[in-house]
Design a protein around this motif. Structure first.
Motif, short mmCIF file in Angstrom:
data_model
loop_
_atom_site.label_atom_id
_atom_site.label_comp_id
_atom_site.label_asym_id
_atom_site.label_seq_id
_atom_site.Cartn_x
_atom_site.Cartn_y
_atom_site.Cartn_z
N TYR A 80 0.82 -1.21 0.00
CA TYR A 80 0.00 0.00 0.00
C TYR A 80 0.86 1.27 0.00
O TYR A 80 0.57 2.22 -0.72
CB TYR A 80 -0.92 0.02 1.23
N ASN A 81 1.90 1.29 0.83
CA ASN A 81 2.72 2.49 0.94
C ASN A 81 3.44 2.81 -0.37
O ASN A 81 3.62 3.98 -0.72
CB ASN A 81 3.76 2.33 2.06
N TYR A 102 -6.00 5.76 0.45
CA TYR A 102 -6.44 6.98 -0.21
C TYR A 102 -6.32 8.18 0.74
O TYR A 102 -5.82 9.25 0.35
CB TYR A 102 -7.89 6.89 -0.69
N VAL A 103 -6.80 8.01 1.97
CA VAL A 103 -6.75 9.11 2.94
C VAL A 103 -5.30 9.57 3.14
O VAL A 103 -5.02 10.78 3.20
CB VAL A 103 -7.37 8.68 4.28
N LEU A 104 -4.38 8.62 3.20
CA LEU A 104 -2.96 8.96 3.35
C LEU A 104 -2.44 9.69 2.11
O LEU A 104 -1.75 10.71 2.22
CB LEU A 104 -2.14 7.69 3.59
N ASP A 164 -0.58 -4.72 5.76
CA ASP A 164 0.16 -3.49 5.95
C ASP A 164 -0.60 -2.55 6.89
O ASP A 164 -1.83 -2.58 6.94
CB ASP A 164 0.35 -2.82 4.58
N THR A 165 0.12 -1.69 7.60
CA THR A 165 -0.52 -0.82 8.60
C THR A 165 -1.40 0.28 7.98
O THR A 165 -2.09 1.00 8.71
CB THR A 165 0.52 -0.16 9.52
N THR A 166 -1.37 0.43 6.64
CA THR A 166 -2.31 1.35 6.00
C THR A 166 -3.52 0.61 5.43
O THR A 166 -4.39 1.22 4.80
CB THR A 166 -1.64 2.15 4.86
N ASP A 303 -8.51 6.51 12.04
CA ASP A 303 -7.06 6.75 12.03
C ASP A 303 -6.60 7.45 13.31
O ASP A 303 -5.52 7.18 13.83
CB ASP A 303 -6.65 7.58 10.81
N LYS A 304 -7.41 8.39 13.78
CA LYS A 304 -7.06 9.11 15.01
C LYS A 304 -6.92 8.16 16.18
O LYS A 304 -5.99 8.26 16.99
CB LYS A 304 -8.13 10.19 15.32
N THR A 305 -7.87 7.22 16.29
CA THR A 305 -7.80 6.23 17.37
C THR A 305 -6.61 5.31 17.17
O THR A 305 -5.92 4.94 18.12
CB THR A 305 -9.10 5.42 17.43
#
Length: 311
Positions: A80-81, A102-104, A164-166, A303-305
């Motif tokens: 993803y990255n 996408y958000v990233l 992946d972390t995203t 994502d904030k959490t």
């Protein structure tokens, strides 16, 4: 008289500066979204076996070329990255991005969402596909049926196969909803192993190399040909709330004219027999609808959490 001349000179100078500044702004604004591709590069992320996805997606090159009138190159990223970075550095024009990626990409590089996928929903047991098209999907936590793991609390001290972390379904949504149920992925003696593709997550549980896996609902169907008894041996213990479906995203400087051309091309291709077969086999997409950035605010909240958990 001299004073008036001097004032006139100053006024002329200020006017010139203002005009030049305006021209500079206009030039900057137009250059920020004025890219016209001579060859379109399209990249997918490996939600399952990367080689298989590339083979299935390759025929899109010809279909897109026919729609757009320019050569098209289709490839699959390593993760993803990688695709987010490639779009940021303008090496990739169009990305099939899951919502968190996408958000990233939007945050870091201003990438623009143009379309959102529609899929058929699922019902349980056994990941049965419904005939209803939906714009959201869900993540599941899978375990072996005879493992003794029945609830989220039972995951403490266990080994979990993750993406992946995203990855929204393979990481973000599961860890946040675990956290909301009092289980911290980083603090409850849980070990994780990252696998490439949701099919590999299912197989990790099936083969016993992991106690659990974070995957999208319906992932077990991906391995059913090779593991015919997967529905009996691997079962969900938890299903998350709805996640916005995958996106088709373009690089920041793509012109609005080409935003529309690309969106129209994918919509039209999805309606053809050959095109539908491709998008359905790659990501289980059934078609595409227009999308806007605000559709993904729910992802930003998760994502904030997730960031709190990682601290």
């Amino acid at each position: 008289m001299r004073i008036f001349k001097r004032l006139a000179t100053i006024a002329s100078a200020l006017l010139l500066v203002t005009v030049l500044a305006a021209c500079g702004k206009s030039s900057s604004s137009s250059s920020s979204s004025s890219y016209t591709p001579k060859k379109l590069t399209v990249q997918f992320v490996p939600s399952s076996n990367a080689n298989t996805i590339e083979a299935k997606a390759k025929p899109l090159e010809g279909l897109l070329k026919k729609q757009l009138g320019i050569p098209v190159k289709v490839s699959v990223s390593t993760d993803y990255n990688t695709i987010v970075e490639a779009m940021g550095s303008k090496k990739v024009d169009v990305g099939f991005l899951p919502p968190d990626a996408y958000v990233l990409a939007h945050k870091e590089y201003g990438s623009k969402v143009i379309l959102q996928a529609e899929r058929y929903g699922y019902k349980q047991p056994n990941d049965q596909e419904t005939n209803k098209l939906v714009k959201t999907y869900k993540s599941q936590i899978l375990v072996r049926k005879n493992s003794g793991i029945k609830t989220i609390q039972d995951l403490k001290g266990k080994k979990i196969a993750v993406q992946d972390t995203t990855s929204t379904a393979g990481w973000i949504y599961p860890i946040v909803e675990l956290y909301n149920h009092g289980v911290n992925i980083n603090k409850n003696n849980i070990s994780t192993v990252q696998v490439k593709g949701h099919d590999q997550g299912v197989m990790a549980v099936y083969n016993g190399t992991a106690d659990a896996a974070f995957v999208f609902e319906g992932a077990r169907v991906l391995v059913q040909k090779d593991a015919k008894d997967v529905m009996k041996k691997v079962v969900p213990i938890y299903t998350t709330k709805g996640i916005p479906n995958d996106t088709i995203t373009v690089r920041k400087d793509m012109s609005s004219k080409w935003d529309k051309k690309i969106a129209k091309a994918f919509k039209e291709i999805a309606k053809t027999k050959k095109g539908h077969e491709i998008i359905s086999s790659v990501y289980s997409h059934e078609g595409y609808v227009d999308a806007k950035d605000s559709n993904f605010n729910v992802i930003r909240n998760y994502d904030k959490t997730a960031k709190k958990i990682d601290k």
